[in-house]
Enzyme design. Structure first.
Site, PDB file in Angstrom:
ATOM      1  CD  GLU A   1      -2.717   1.199   2.472  1.00 19.76           C
ATOM      2  OE1 GLU A   1      -2.978   0.231   3.349  1.00 19.76           O
ATOM      3  OE2 GLU A   1      -3.427   2.332   2.585  1.00 19.76           O
TER       4      GLU A   1
ATOM      5  CE  LYS B   1       2.927  -0.086   4.954  1.00 15.71           C
ATOM      6  NZ  LYS B   1       2.532  -0.342   3.819  1.00 15.71           N
TER       7      LYS B   1
ATOM      8  NE  ARG C   1       3.269  -7.968  10.423  1.00 21.44           N
ATOM      9  CZ  ARG C   1       2.595  -7.573   9.732  1.00 21.44           C
ATOM     10  NH1 ARG C   1       1.556  -8.108   9.348  1.00 21.44           N
ATOM     11  NH2 ARG C   1       3.141  -6.429   9.370  1.00 21.44           N
TER      12      ARG C   1
HETATM   13  P1  ATP Z   1       2.368  -2.424   8.049  1.00 18.49           P
HETATM   14  O1  ATP Z   1       1.528  -3.074   9.141  1.00 18.49           O
HETATM   15  O2  ATP Z   1       3.873  -2.406   8.342  1.00 18.49           O
HETATM   16  O3  ATP Z   1       1.655  -0.895   7.788  1.00 18.49           O
HETATM   17  P2  ATP Z   1       1.335  -3.645   5.506  1.00 18.49           P
HETATM   18  O4  ATP Z   1       1.102  -5.185   5.911  1.00 18.49           O
HETATM   19  O5  ATP Z   1       0.109  -2.751   6.141  1.00 18.49           O
HETATM   20  O6  ATP Z   1       2.520  -3.193   6.712  1.00 18.49           O
HETATM   21  P3  ATP Z   1       1.616  -3.434   3.080  1.00 18.49           P
HETATM   22  O7  ATP Z   1       2.159  -2.357   2.322  1.00 18.49           O
HETATM   23  O8  ATP Z   1       0.150  -3.599   2.817  1.00 18.49           O
HETATM   24  O9  ATP Z   1       2.068  -3.225   4.387  1.00 18.49           O
HETATM   25  O10 ATP Z   1       2.353  -4.671   2.521  1.00 18.49           O
HETATM   26  C1  ATP Z   1       3.102  -5.316   1.397  1.00 18.49           C
HETATM   27  C2  ATP Z   1       3.316  -6.650   1.442  1.00 18.49           C
HETATM   28  O11 ATP Z   1       4.330  -6.713   2.396  1.00 18.49           O
HETATM   29  C3  ATP Z   1       1.958  -7.436   2.067  1.00 18.49           C
HETATM   30  O12 ATP Z   1       2.007  -8.766   1.150  1.00 18.49           O
HETATM   31  C4  ATP Z   1       2.307  -7.780   3.529  1.00 18.49           C
HETATM   32  O13 ATP Z   1       1.708  -9.002   3.947  1.00 18.49           O
HETATM   33  C5  ATP Z   1       3.652  -7.831   3.542  1.00 18.49           C
HETATM   34  N1  ATP Z   1       4.352  -7.437   4.758  1.00 18.49           N
HETATM   35  C6  ATP Z   1       4.357  -6.132   5.513  1.00 18.49           C
HETATM   36  N2  ATP Z   1       4.611  -6.391   6.461  1.00 18.49           N
HETATM   37  C7  ATP Z   1       5.274  -7.542   7.040  1.00 18.49           C
HETATM   38  C8  ATP Z   1       6.019  -8.274   7.670  1.00 18.49           C
HETATM   39  N3  ATP Z   1       6.483  -7.721   8.863  1.00 18.49           N
HETATM   40  N4  ATP Z   1       6.666  -9.382   7.424  1.00 18.49           N
HETATM   41  C9  ATP Z   1       6.498  -9.932   6.202  1.00 18.49           C
HETATM   42  N5  ATP Z   1       5.818  -9.307   5.408  1.00 18.49           N
HETATM   43  C10 ATP Z   1       5.022  -8.208   5.695  1.00 18.49           C
HETATM   44 MG    MG Z   2      -1.638  -3.070   4.454  1.00 19.54          MG
END
Ligand code: ATP
Ligand code: MG
Length: 558
Positions: A41, A275, A265
């Protein structure tokens, strides 16, 4: 959560569960060519958790001859920005991954809208006028079934008319939503008439003012996967409860059968990877920016001097699991040292200088030594290091009342100056307060490496020529947070309470001249000290190095 783990380098490589699934799918012919996607995102910068996701998605496609799309999950116009879109691409390129297509969920807004109307026409979606609170309350709990909305049985015509009016901007934010008509008694709360569209009068970074209704994540993600013919849609564990809904849309719309798989994760000790919180640190000025070298962002660790090779080594070691784990940050640091030890150029830098005068050195004489840039490759590229009659050594490499086991310099003692001569401390000069300010030494010309028989002494120390050394600024970084498990913050505390007040110390050093001509582009080793990476803030007037990692650490992967 499990205990912090340090997987070993020598563990026999078994297939991880995703590789098993893919090999099975390829073998059975269910899938001809695998296709994955990385779906950030664009509401922040990528962090170390994303590195794991990148390594999995791109790594699997590379391993099995498939492709990976970069898909921006941009359905939330108020939080998203092109700054993030560009930064994400830069970070993925830096990691060394190449995406097939660059896609945006917003590219599919027309198609998603069509599908929403199709569901309405088939009696599988309705406009709900209830407030957000009423909808949440009506959903029930895990133990009790939900209540049907009073608007659930609107006619197809009425639903179509209102939904089109929603699209045309006739309603205010929050006035109405479109919901799927699935099952208000489902054990899975996600299936209790999930919201498909909400009204948001906001400008979108790509579609501008075209839309004032935006699809929800669940109504977007699976269909985007399907449009792009993604075979294996890999996401983190918390999405497992979304899977039935993911499948329901694909099956109901009868479109390309993408499948979702979940992995654990990445959590790291002493590290935060949300984030939202990282954005707060930036906005409140608690760090210097998204790329502050203390940040767990990819641009932050890059500025710190971490390499993509080290991150990939780390991701490879932690593997892919189905259970949440807390990984030890020291394993990552270990990977960084492993990589830099093999590849980085060596230079001598004295950080706490003590002047050494060689009393038997010919005045004005300079001798240049050819020294290897990397001792692992003694025949490889060399740097030229000037040796003169006035030098700096580290204060800690001299001790006046030294214990027996102190093998560096002491009064009357000898030490080798790395790559060059053995010197002997003849006289200790002090200031009025009794501080040692200079050592008067003699050098032994017969100990020049290559000049006859090798004489060895117990200690070898680094040094620089005072005449030729250049001053640098050194930013020494420590952990940003003091708490091991930053996911576990007590109710009465805030994560910011655990910020390490000493996470940045600014110092300086005197560096041998060749450091200023280094073209390696990666962190260098300051001999006997650690790894340091030149900061982009450097100017001709001030050259700044960020500490990447200490040279040695007692940590060993199990
Ligand atoms: P955050 O919770 O840090 O904002 P998010 O999951 O909202 O992270 P996205 O930009 O939606 O962030 O994530 C892009 C991809 O990276 C998704 O497939 C997500 O599952 C993966 N991802 C995000 N954080 C992690 C993590 N800590 N470990 C592994 N994969 C991750
Ligand atoms: Mg997300």
């Amino acid at each position: 959560m499990e205990e912090a783990k340090n997987p070993t380098a020598e563990e026999p490589k078994r297939l991880n569960f995703l590789e098993e699934i893919i090999e099975e799918d390829l073998k059975s012919g269910k899938v001809k060519e695998i296709k994955t996607r990385f779906p950030p995102e664009p509401n922040g910068y990528l962090h170390l958790g994303h590195a794991k996701s990148l390594c999995i998605n791109f790594g699997l496609a590379e391993k099995y001859g498939g492709k990976t799309n970069l898909r921006y999950d941009d359905t939330n116009p108020t939080k998203e920005d092109t700054e993030y879109v560009d930064a994400i691409k830069e970070d993925i390129r830096w990691m060394g991954f190449k995406w097939d297509k660059e896609c945006y969920a917003s590219d599919y807004f027309d198609q998603l809208y069509e599908w929403a109307e199709e569901l309405i026409r088939r009696g599988l979606a309705y406009v709900d006028d209830q407030t957000q609170e009423e909808i949440s309350e009506g959903r029930g709990t895990v133990e009790t079934p939900g209540k049907k909305s009073p608007y659930r049985d609107r006619s197809v015509e009425e639903n179509l008319r209102i939904f089109r009016d929603m699209k045309a901007g006739k309603y205010a934010d929050g006035e109405k939503v479109l919901r799927a008509k699935i099952d208000m008694a489902s054990k899975n709360m996600m299936m209790r008439d999930p919201i498909l569209y909400r009204i948001k009068h906001a400008r979108h970074h790509r579609t501008g003012d075209k839309w004032c209704i935006y699809p929800m994540y669940d109504f977007t993600h699976g269909q985007c996967d399907s449009i792009e013919h993604i075979t294996h849609s890999i996401c983190t564990l918390e999405f497992d409860v979304h899977r039935p809904l993911y499948d329901w849309f694909i099956q109901t719309l009868d479109i390309f059968p993408s499948h979702q798989y979940e992995f654990a994760r990445l959590n790291l000790t002493y590290t935060l990877m949300s984030k939202r919180k990282l954005l707060e640190l930036v906005q409140k000025g608690l760090v210097a920016g998204w790329d502050d070298p203390r940040m767990p962002t990819l641009c932050g660790v890059r500025r710190r001097g971490y390499t993509p090779e080290a991150l990939k080594m780390f991701c490879d070691k932690i593997g892919v699991s189905k259970r949440d784990q807390m990984m030890d940050i020291q394993l990552l640091e270990w990977c960084v040292r492993q990589d830099l030890n093999a590849r980085s150029n060596r230079y001598m830098v004295v950080q706490h200088p003590l002047k050494v005068t060689l009393v038997n050195w010919e005045a004005g004489k300079v001798e240049w030594f050819d020294c290897p840039l990397n001792p692992a490759d003694p025949e490889g590229a060399k740097r030229k290091v000037p040796f003169t009659g006035e030098l700096y050594i580290e204060q800690e490499d001299f001790m006046e009342d030294a214990p027996k086991k102190f093998f560096r310099l002491k009064p009357g003692g000898e030490v080798r100056l790395k790559y060059t001569y053995i010197i002997k401390c003849e006289e200790v000069v002090k200031d009025a307060d009794g501080n040692v300010i200079e050592l008067k030494c003699t050098y032994d010309p017969s100990t020049r490496p290559g000049a006859g028989e090798w004489r060895s002494v117990k200690g070898t120390i680094h040094w620089v020529s005072t005449e030729y050394a250049g001053k640098i600024t050194i930013r020494d970084y420590d952990r940003l947070f003091l708490k091991e498990d930053m996911n576990d913050i007590p109710e009465d505390k805030d994560y910011k309470d655990y910020l390490n007040p000493e996470s940045l110390t600014i110092g300086s050093g005197y560096a041998e001249p060749a450091l200023f001509d280094d073209k390696s582009g990666i962190a260098v080793q300051f001999e006997r000290t650690g790894y340091y990476f030149k900061d982009p803030d450097s100017t001709d007037a001030e050259v700044i190095f960020n500490k990447t990692a200490a040279l040695k650490d007692s940590y060993r992967p199990e």
